[in-house]
Design a protein around this motif. Structure first.
Motif, PDB file in Angstrom:
ATOM      1  N   PRO A 239      34.328  63.330  56.708  1.00 43.85           N
ATOM      2  CA  PRO A 239      33.866  62.482  57.808  1.00 43.85           C
ATOM      3  C   PRO A 239      33.185  63.250  58.930  1.00 43.85           C
ATOM      4  O   PRO A 239      32.211  62.775  59.515  1.00 43.85           O
ATOM      5  N   SER A 240      33.680  64.447  59.249  1.00 46.51           N
ATOM      6  CA  SER A 240      33.101  65.233  60.340  1.00 46.51           C
ATOM      7  C   SER A 240      31.665  65.655  60.031  1.00 46.51           C
ATOM      8  O   SER A 240      30.862  65.876  60.939  1.00 46.51           O
ATOM      9  N   GLN A 241      31.323  65.778  58.748  1.00 39.80           N
ATOM     10  CA  GLN A 241      29.989  66.208  58.356  1.00 39.80           C
ATOM     11  C   GLN A 241      29.039  65.026  58.171  1.00 39.80           C
ATOM     12  O   GLN A 241      27.816  65.189  58.228  1.00 39.80           O
ATOM     13  N   PHE A 242      29.604  63.837  57.956  1.00 35.38           N
ATOM     14  CA  PHE A 242      28.801  62.656  57.668  1.00 35.38           C
ATOM     15  C   PHE A 242      27.804  62.372  58.789  1.00 35.38           C
ATOM     16  O   PHE A 242      26.616  62.150  58.544  1.00 35.38           O
ATOM     17  N   GLU A 243      28.263  62.404  60.043  1.00 40.94           N
ATOM     18  CA  GLU A 243      27.390  62.092  61.172  1.00 40.94           C
ATOM     19  C   GLU A 243      26.328  63.167  61.374  1.00 40.94           C
ATOM     20  O   GLU A 243      25.192  62.865  61.754  1.00 40.94           O
ATOM     21  N   ASP A 244      26.681  64.432  61.116  1.00 38.90           N
ATOM     22  CA  ASP A 244      25.691  65.505  61.231  1.00 38.90           C
ATOM     23  C   ASP A 244      24.582  65.328  60.214  1.00 38.90           C
ATOM     24  O   ASP A 244      23.404  65.580  60.495  1.00 38.90           O
ATOM     25  N   LEU A 245      24.965  64.904  59.021  1.00 40.73           N
ATOM     26  CA  LEU A 245      23.977  64.688  57.969  1.00 40.73           C
ATOM     27  C   LEU A 245      23.105  63.481  58.283  1.00 40.73           C
ATOM     28  O   LEU A 245      21.889  63.505  58.095  1.00 40.73           O
ATOM     29  N   LYS A 246      23.706  62.447  58.792  1.00 36.45           N
ATOM     30  CA  LYS A 246      23.009  61.185  59.055  1.00 36.45           C
ATOM     31  C   LYS A 246      22.070  61.292  60.253  1.00 36.45           C
ATOM     32  O   LYS A 246      20.922  60.834  60.210  1.00 36.45           O
ATOM     33  N   GLY A 247      22.543  61.900  61.333  1.00 37.40           N
ATOM     34  CA  GLY A 247      21.741  61.957  62.539  1.00 37.40           C
ATOM     35  C   GLY A 247      21.439  60.560  63.053  1.00 37.40           C
ATOM     36  O   GLY A 247      22.295  59.680  63.051  1.00 37.40           O
ATOM     37  N   ASP A 248      20.193  60.336  63.458  1.00 36.23           N
ATOM     38  CA  ASP A 248      19.782  59.029  63.964  1.00 36.23           C
ATOM     39  C   ASP A 248      19.177  58.148  62.880  1.00 36.23           C
ATOM     40  O   ASP A 248      18.778  57.019  63.147  1.00 36.23           O
ATOM     41  N   ALA A 249      19.105  58.662  61.665  1.00 36.53           N
ATOM     42  CA  ALA A 249      18.451  57.927  60.578  1.00 36.53           C
ATOM     43  C   ALA A 249      19.454  57.093  59.797  1.00 36.53           C
ATOM     44  O   ALA A 249      20.666  57.208  59.971  1.00 36.53           O
ATOM     45  N   ASP A 250      18.938  56.241  58.932  1.00 39.59           N
ATOM     46  CA  ASP A 250      19.788  55.525  57.993  1.00 39.59           C
ATOM     47  C   ASP A 250      20.152  56.501  56.870  1.00 39.59           C
ATOM     48  O   ASP A 250      19.287  57.231  56.372  1.00 39.59           O
ATOM     49  N   MET A 251      21.423  56.509  56.470  1.00 39.02           N
ATOM     50  CA  MET A 251      21.864  57.489  55.477  1.00 39.02           C
ATOM     51  C   MET A 251      21.109  57.350  54.163  1.00 39.02           C
ATOM     52  O   MET A 251      20.829  58.348  53.484  1.00 39.02           O
ATOM     53  N   ALA A 252      20.741  56.143  53.774  1.00 38.16           N
ATOM     54  CA  ALA A 252      19.992  55.958  52.529  1.00 38.16           C
ATOM     55  C   ALA A 252      18.656  56.694  52.588  1.00 38.16           C
ATOM     56  O   ALA A 252      18.216  57.291  51.602  1.00 38.16           O
ATOM     57  N   ASP A 253      18.015  56.690  53.759  1.00 39.00           N
ATOM     58  CA  ASP A 253      16.734  57.379  53.909  1.00 39.00           C
ATOM     59  C   ASP A 253      16.916  58.897  53.856  1.00 39.00           C
ATOM     60  O   ASP A 253      16.087  59.614  53.292  1.00 39.00           O
ATOM     61  N   VAL A 254      18.009  59.372  54.465  1.00 41.20           N
ATOM     62  CA  VAL A 254      18.294  60.807  54.431  1.00 41.20           C
ATOM     63  C   VAL A 254      18.515  61.277  52.996  1.00 41.20           C
ATOM     64  O   VAL A 254      17.946  62.273  52.549  1.00 41.20           O
ATOM     65  N   LEU A 255      19.344  60.543  52.256  1.00 40.99           N
ATOM     66  CA  LEU A 255      19.642  60.919  50.873  1.00 40.99           C
ATOM     67  C   LEU A 255      18.411  60.820  49.993  1.00 40.99           C
ATOM     68  O   LEU A 255      18.182  61.675  49.122  1.00 40.99           O
ATOM     69  N   LYS A 256      17.612  59.797  50.199  1.00 35.90           N
ATOM     70  CA  LYS A 256      16.382  59.644  49.414  1.00 35.90           C
ATOM     71  C   LYS A 256      15.447  60.824  49.647  1.00 35.90           C
ATOM     72  O   LYS A 256      14.887  61.383  48.699  1.00 35.90           O
ATOM     73  N   HIS A 257      15.303  61.216  50.913  1.00 32.77           N
ATOM     74  CA  HIS A 257      14.409  62.321  51.245  1.00 32.77           C
ATOM     75  C   HIS A 257      14.876  63.631  50.610  1.00 32.77           C
ATOM     76  O   HIS A 257      14.068  64.388  50.060  1.00 32.77           O
TER      77      HIS A 257
END
Length: 429
Positions: A239-257
């Protein structure tokens, strides 16, 4: 007599090690609940393969025959990869007993299997019945009690865990099953991720991704799932890393990229990370998309260096507290610091300062772009290290696993001072 120098150590309870590393909030809070759910999922076998590119590591570490390395073991792949550079010693540690057992299994296998082909069949194919015969005959008699108990312990539907090596090891573990779910999801939408492996050029790789996997991330249900932290536990993301990975974007867009970067930014013919993600295994036919420890040219060197590895079941700070001053010159923390609060980071880096030789290098990855150290550590520690953010940007671009947002290198050098304490470069997300 076993082949593991650390085999007779006191093996600490896995649950306590994980709790100390992950739990930072009260159990009844939302974050506390998610942390405990992650701890529960992380207690078993997680990584059949490590997802940090060793070529990027080796360029930063600058290993030679005097190098004394401390690294988190994970799947043990990079422990083996570092041995190809003939360092003085590799001390591997991990919170997870399955990762400890897997790393020790690899060391025993390289020392005692009869030839290269049997070694490649064990970890390159990892799905042949002959592997069990070879385990019983060549490996088991030399394996430490802790690891032997793990591999000969019971797994639902598979009998002994060592049977993973007859059914494709890389489909097991939390990560392996996560990738399986992604494949199943793709097939539900009529797509097959394996198509990318058939591409002849990087341009064609991009066309295949944009036609097959890319559109799946636009589906409402997929976008909903991606934004649920437990959905990414299979990637080892707490959980502590989830927000760092997500940032201000939608997580689906981050993972897709990042998945597109894995699929497109490197030639598919030798990117073994892409082969694992899209093909569930390595390139067995041409043996190009395989980690360096599985290449035939490095087989003899690995055998010669296998005795240089020690494997410990413990946490990073606890391990360093037991080391003598100025005894290490390479530290590999993977992404573990994303899990830590400021107090934990301070305790860890004071031990780095105590145990580091002059010129020691510390490398680590982060889900987000920036190094957490620049805000978390006091200046009296930071000024002891040189940090060049431009190295991070170049390294992220070279990392074939394409998972992380940041790669950071800190070099110990007395009072040289760091560059500006807030990293401002924004690396490719």
């Amino acid at each position: 007599m076993t082949d593991t120098p650390a085999a007779n150590q006191d093996e600490k309870p896995n649950t306590e090690l994980l709790k100390n590393a992950v739990h930072g909030h009260k159990a009844m809070s939302k974050k506390g609940f998610l942390e405990r759910l992650f701890t529960l999922s992380f207690r078993g076998f997680v990584y059949p393969q490590i997802w940090e590119d060793p070529e990027v590591d080796l360029e930063a570490l600058k290993l030679d025959k005097t190098s004394r390395i401390m690294t988190i073991a994970s799947g043990g792949c990079n422990v083996m990869n570092y041995l190809t550079e003939s360092p003085e010693i590799v001390k591997a540690i991990d919170l997870n007993p399955a990762h400890v057992a897997l790393t020790r299994l690899k060391i025993a296998a390289i020392k005692h299997l009869p030839d290269y082909e049997s070694f490649f069949a064990f970890f390159g194919h990892a799905d042949e019945k002959k592997n069990i015969e070879n385990y019983d005959q060549y490996i088991a008699p030399h394996l430490d009690a802790f690891s032997k108990k793990y591999w000969e312990g019971w797994s639902p539907f598979r009998g002994r865990r060592i049977n993973y090596f007859t059914k494709n090891l890389y489909q097991f573990g939390l990560l392996g099953r996560f990738i399986s779910v992604v494949h199943i999801l793709a097939k539900i939408y009529g797509e097959d991720p394996r198509q990318i492996l058939e591409a002849k050029t990087q341009e064609e790789q991009g066309e295949v991704f944009d036609r097959t996997l890319g559109p799946i991330f636009e589906k409402k249900i997929v976008r909903f799932i991606c934004n649920m932290p437990p959905a990414l536990y299979g990637l080892g993301i707490p959980p502590s890393q989830f927000e760092d990975l997500k940032g201000d974007a939608d997580m689906a867009d981050v993972l897709k990229h990042r998945l597109r970067r894995l699929a497109v930014d490197f030639p598919i013919e030798d990117n073994y990370f892409a082969w694992q993600a899209f093909g569930r295994g390595y390139d067995r036919e041409h043996k190009k998309a395989i980690p360096r420890y599985l290449t035939e040219k490095n087989y003899k060197k690995l055998k010669e260096n296998a005795d240089k590895v020690e494997v410990y079941h413990t946490n990073i700070t606890g391990f360093l507290e037991a080391q003598t001053p100025e005894s290490l010159d390479c530290y590999v923390f993977l992404d573990a610091q994303d899990w830590m609060n400021a107090e934990g980071l301070n305790n860890l880096w004071r031990e780095v300062v105590r145990t580091a030789r002059p010129g020691a290098r510390v490398i680590f990855r982060t889900a987000g772009d920036d190094s957490p150290l620049e805000d978390a550590l006091p200046k009296d520690i930071l000024r002891r290290f040189h940090y060049d953010p431009s190295i991070s940007s170049d390294a992220v671009k070279k990392d074939r696993s394409s998972i992380y947002g940041g790669f950071h290198v800190y070099t110990f050098g007395g009072d040289v001072g760091t560059q500006k304490t807030k990293q401002t470069n924004k690396m490719v997300a």
